[in-house]
Design a protein around this motif. Structure first.
Motif, PDB file in Angstrom:
ATOM      1  N   GLN A 273       2.203   6.712  -6.818  1.00 23.47           N
ATOM      2  CA  GLN A 273       1.261   7.711  -7.412  1.00 23.47           C
ATOM      3  C   GLN A 273       1.707   9.408  -7.113  1.00 23.47           C
ATOM      4  O   GLN A 273       1.501  10.014  -8.288  1.00 23.47           O
ATOM      5  CB  GLN A 273      -0.004   7.684  -7.097  1.00 23.47           C
ATOM      6  CG  GLN A 273      -0.769   6.231  -7.239  1.00 23.47           C
ATOM      7  CD  GLN A 273      -2.367   6.336  -5.613  1.00 23.47           C
ATOM      8  OE1 GLN A 273      -2.188   6.845  -5.159  1.00 23.47           O
ATOM      9  NE2 GLN A 273      -3.338   4.966  -6.086  1.00 23.47           N
ATOM     10  N   MET A 274       2.106   9.199  -5.910  1.00 26.28           N
ATOM     11  CA  MET A 274       2.912  11.104  -5.640  1.00 26.28           C
ATOM     12  C   MET A 274       4.097  10.875  -6.663  1.00 26.28           C
ATOM     13  O   MET A 274       4.794  11.790  -6.424  1.00 26.28           O
ATOM     14  CB  MET A 274       3.105  11.140  -4.019  1.00 26.28           C
ATOM     15  CG  MET A 274       2.151  11.222  -2.914  1.00 26.28           C
ATOM     16  SD  MET A 274       2.961  11.369  -1.656  1.00 26.28           S
ATOM     17  CE  MET A 274       3.148   9.863  -0.730  1.00 26.28           C
TER      18      MET A 274
ATOM     19  N   MET B 179       0.964  -0.906  -0.023  1.00 24.51           N
ATOM     20  CA  MET B 179      -0.028  -0.469   0.293  1.00 24.51           C
ATOM     21  C   MET B 179       0.657   0.654  -0.137  1.00 24.51           C
ATOM     22  O   MET B 179       0.959   2.119  -0.636  1.00 24.51           O
ATOM     23  CB  MET B 179      -1.188  -0.131   1.335  1.00 24.51           C
ATOM     24  CG  MET B 179      -1.313   1.308   1.166  1.00 24.51           C
ATOM     25  SD  MET B 179      -3.031   1.501   2.906  1.00 24.51           S
ATOM     26  CE  MET B 179      -1.495   1.937   4.045  1.00 24.51           C
TER      27      MET B 179
ATOM     28  N   ARG C 151       2.037  14.906   0.041  1.00 22.92           N
ATOM     29  CA  ARG C 151       2.650  15.383  -0.671  1.00 22.92           C
ATOM     30  C   ARG C 151       3.850  16.868  -0.557  1.00 22.92           C
ATOM     31  O   ARG C 151       4.840  16.774  -1.185  1.00 22.92           O
ATOM     32  CB  ARG C 151       1.757  15.627  -2.326  1.00 22.92           C
ATOM     33  CG  ARG C 151       2.165  16.275  -3.099  1.00 22.92           C
ATOM     34  CD  ARG C 151       1.064  16.761  -4.406  1.00 22.92           C
ATOM     35  NE  ARG C 151       0.441  15.455  -4.562  1.00 22.92           N
ATOM     36  CZ  ARG C 151       0.895  14.708  -5.611  1.00 22.92           C
ATOM     37  NH1 ARG C 151       1.555  15.421  -6.064  1.00 22.92           N
ATOM     38  NH2 ARG C 151      -0.392  13.999  -5.879  1.00 22.92           N
TER      39      ARG C 151
ATOM     40  N   ASN D  94      -7.307   9.479  -2.536  1.00 15.85           N
ATOM     41  CA  ASN D  94      -6.651   7.978  -1.484  1.00 15.85           C
ATOM     42  C   ASN D  94      -4.418   8.223  -1.317  1.00 15.85           C
ATOM     43  O   ASN D  94      -4.040   7.207  -1.936  1.00 15.85           O
ATOM     44  CB  ASN D  94      -7.033   6.751  -2.718  1.00 15.85           C
ATOM     45  CG  ASN D  94      -6.761   6.930  -4.135  1.00 15.85           C
ATOM     46  OD1 ASN D  94      -6.592   8.250  -4.649  1.00 15.85           O
ATOM     47  ND2 ASN D  94      -6.538   6.305  -4.857  1.00 15.85           N
ATOM     48  N   GLN D  95      -4.439   9.829  -2.233  1.00 16.89           N
ATOM     49  CA  GLN D  95      -3.724  10.157  -2.248  1.00 16.89           C
ATOM     50  C   GLN D  95      -2.420  10.550  -0.416  1.00 16.89           C
ATOM     51  O   GLN D  95      -1.161  10.954  -0.710  1.00 16.89           O
ATOM     52  CB  GLN D  95      -3.342  10.790  -3.124  1.00 16.89           C
ATOM     53  CG  GLN D  95      -2.763  10.734  -4.628  1.00 16.89           C
ATOM     54  CD  GLN D  95      -2.649  11.278  -5.421  1.00 16.89           C
ATOM     55  OE1 GLN D  95      -2.634  12.564  -6.034  1.00 16.89           O
ATOM     56  NE2 GLN D  95      -2.050  10.381  -6.780  1.00 16.89           N
ATOM     57  N   GLY D  96      -3.203   9.911   0.096  1.00 14.81           N
ATOM     58  CA  GLY D  96      -2.578  11.431   1.537  1.00 14.81           C
ATOM     59  C   GLY D  96      -3.020  12.360   1.409  1.00 14.81           C
ATOM     60  O   GLY D  96      -2.695  12.929   2.715  1.00 14.81           O
TER      61      GLY D  96
ATOM     62  N   GLU E 265       2.645   2.096  -3.322  1.00  8.05           N
ATOM     63  CA  GLU E 265       1.512   2.386  -4.035  1.00  8.05           C
ATOM     64  C   GLU E 265       1.574   3.953  -4.661  1.00  8.05           C
ATOM     65  O   GLU E 265       1.380   4.923  -5.332  1.00  8.05           O
ATOM     66  CB  GLU E 265       0.458   1.771  -4.185  1.00  8.05           C
ATOM     67  CG  GLU E 265       0.429   0.238  -4.950  1.00  8.05           C
ATOM     68  CD  GLU E 265       0.520  -0.554  -6.546  1.00  8.05           C
ATOM     69  OE1 GLU E 265       0.396   0.987  -7.002  1.00  8.05           O
ATOM     70  OE2 GLU E 265       1.713  -0.783  -7.191  1.00  8.05           O
ATOM     71  N   ARG E 266       1.278   4.108  -3.132  1.00  6.01           N
ATOM     72  CA  ARG E 266       1.044   5.256  -2.284  1.00  6.01           C
ATOM     73  C   ARG E 266       1.990   6.625  -2.610  1.00  6.01           C
ATOM     74  O   ARG E 266       2.375   7.515  -3.319  1.00  6.01           O
ATOM     75  CB  ARG E 266       0.386   5.624  -1.213  1.00  6.01           C
ATOM     76  CG  ARG E 266       0.020   7.330  -0.585  1.00  6.01           C
ATOM     77  CD  ARG E 266      -0.709   7.540   0.561  1.00  6.01           C
ATOM     78  NE  ARG E 266      -1.988   6.392   0.443  1.00  6.01           N
ATOM     79  CZ  ARG E 266      -3.250   6.635   1.338  1.00  6.01           C
ATOM     80  NH1 ARG E 266      -2.219   6.745   2.850  1.00  6.01           N
ATOM     81  NH2 ARG E 266      -3.408   5.586   1.306  1.00  6.01           N
TER      82      ARG E 266
ATOM     83  N   ASP F  70      -5.323  16.743  -4.863  1.00  2.00           N
ATOM     84  CA  ASP F  70      -4.663  15.757  -4.415  1.00  2.00           C
ATOM     85  C   ASP F  70      -5.845  14.535  -4.431  1.00  2.00           C
ATOM     86  O   ASP F  70      -7.015  15.183  -4.053  1.00  2.00           O
ATOM     87  CB  ASP F  70      -4.524  16.246  -2.991  1.00  2.00           C
ATOM     88  CG  ASP F  70      -3.276  16.677  -2.850  1.00  2.00           C
ATOM     89  OD1 ASP F  70      -2.272  16.176  -3.780  1.00  2.00           O
ATOM     90  OD2 ASP F  70      -2.800  17.400  -2.141  1.00  2.00           O
TER      91      ASP F  70
END
Length: 294
Positions: free
Chosen positions: A60-61, A53, A94, A87-89, A56-57, A84
């Motif tokens: 994405q970033m 997880m 970022r 699901n990207q936090g 994956e995150r 954002d």
């Protein structure tokens, strides 16, 4: 017929570039792969599901879109602003990631005056990195491929590593074997920063389009007889997805002025001290990173 068409495109492009008010725009998609060797001896307490997880995150970033606006002598390169996804936090994560990679705003370079200026921010403190544009000694490889409608040619070079970007860290030789030899308690008490190192140089591969006779490219890459449409250092690849020559709405290609002015070497030293500060903070009980000191 294809050769004739390519020749005509090159002629038209050259004529357009020679225009007094010429300006173009290129869009680049940036992707960075995570170092599997580093993840293998990272935090041993993370479950495989949690690790997947997190990876994956982070992936994405690290997938970003950049815009390069350029004229005959100068360019501005900056990340395209995006909202954002849930699901990207969020923006905080970022921003933290941006700080750890020497996060930058506008990236200006002038190939006539041989200078570059980059807006940088580390945990809330703004800098303006100002220095001489590094000369890149390119080696023409003789290979070609198509990127979009353009025939591009391969060139390689060895360049210094940006020491302010933590993504350039790599495992020390024998680090994984050293971790495997330790018991569980010793692994828990081992400082991760002691297991990695920063290389001094890296090999880059670029693909440039002579049909666009502009000696520009993303970031600090330049010096080829055509716009660089793809460049990779083995970990990060920047690929051009769109080119517009003679744009109707022209951008302001001017040197940025925001931030405390420092050289590249000075900024790298500041970042190194910040990394050391974080290393000491996380030693023992650990803690949370704060704002820059000073």
């Amino acid at each position: 017929m294809k050769k004739i068409t390519s020749f005509l495109i090159a002629i038209i492009a050259t004529i357009g570039v020679q225009a007094q008010d010429f300006q173009g725009m290129a869009v680049y998609e940036s992707k960075t792969s995570l170092d599997e060797d580093m993840s293998r001896f990272g935090n041993r307490e993370i479950t495989p599901e949690m690790k997947k997880m997190i990876e994956e995150r982070m992936k994405q970033m690290l997938e970003k879109t950049f815009i390069l606006n350029f004229d005959k002598t100068a360019s501005i390169y900056q990340e395209e602003e995006k909202l954002d996804s849930p699901n990207q936090g969020g923006g905080r994560m970022r921003m933290m990631m941006s700080s750890m990679t020497g996060g930058g705003g506008k990236h200006y370079k002038n190939i006539k005056d041989k200078v570059f200026l980059i807006e940088k921010e580390i945990f809330g403190k703004e800098f303006l990195v100002t220095d001489t544009l590094p000369k890149i000694v390119w080696k023409m490889e003789g290979e070609s491929k198509k990127i979009g409608n353009y025939t591009c040619y391969k060139a390689t070079a060895i360049v210094p590593v940006d020491k302010s970007n933590m993504m350039n860290f790599r495992p020390k030789k024998g680090a994984e074997q050293e971790m495997e030899a330790k018991n569980e308690e010793e692994q828990k008490s081992t400082n991760f920063m002691d297991m990695i190192e920063m290389p001094t140089e890296k090999t880059i591969t670029a693909w440039y389009a002579p049909e666009i006779p502009i000696s520009q490219g993303p970031e600090n890459y330049w010096g080829l007889p055509g716009l660089i449409l793809e460049v990779s250092d083995g970990k990060t690849t920047m690929l051009c997805s769109k080119v517009v020559l003679n744009v109707k709405e022209k951008a302001a290609i001017k040197a940025p002025k925001k931030g405390e002015k420092v050289t590249q070497a000075e900024f790298e030293e500041i970042m190194t001290k910040k990394i050391q500060e974080m290393r000491e903070m996380y030693q023992g009980q650990g803690g949370r990173g704060g704002r820059m000191r000073g």
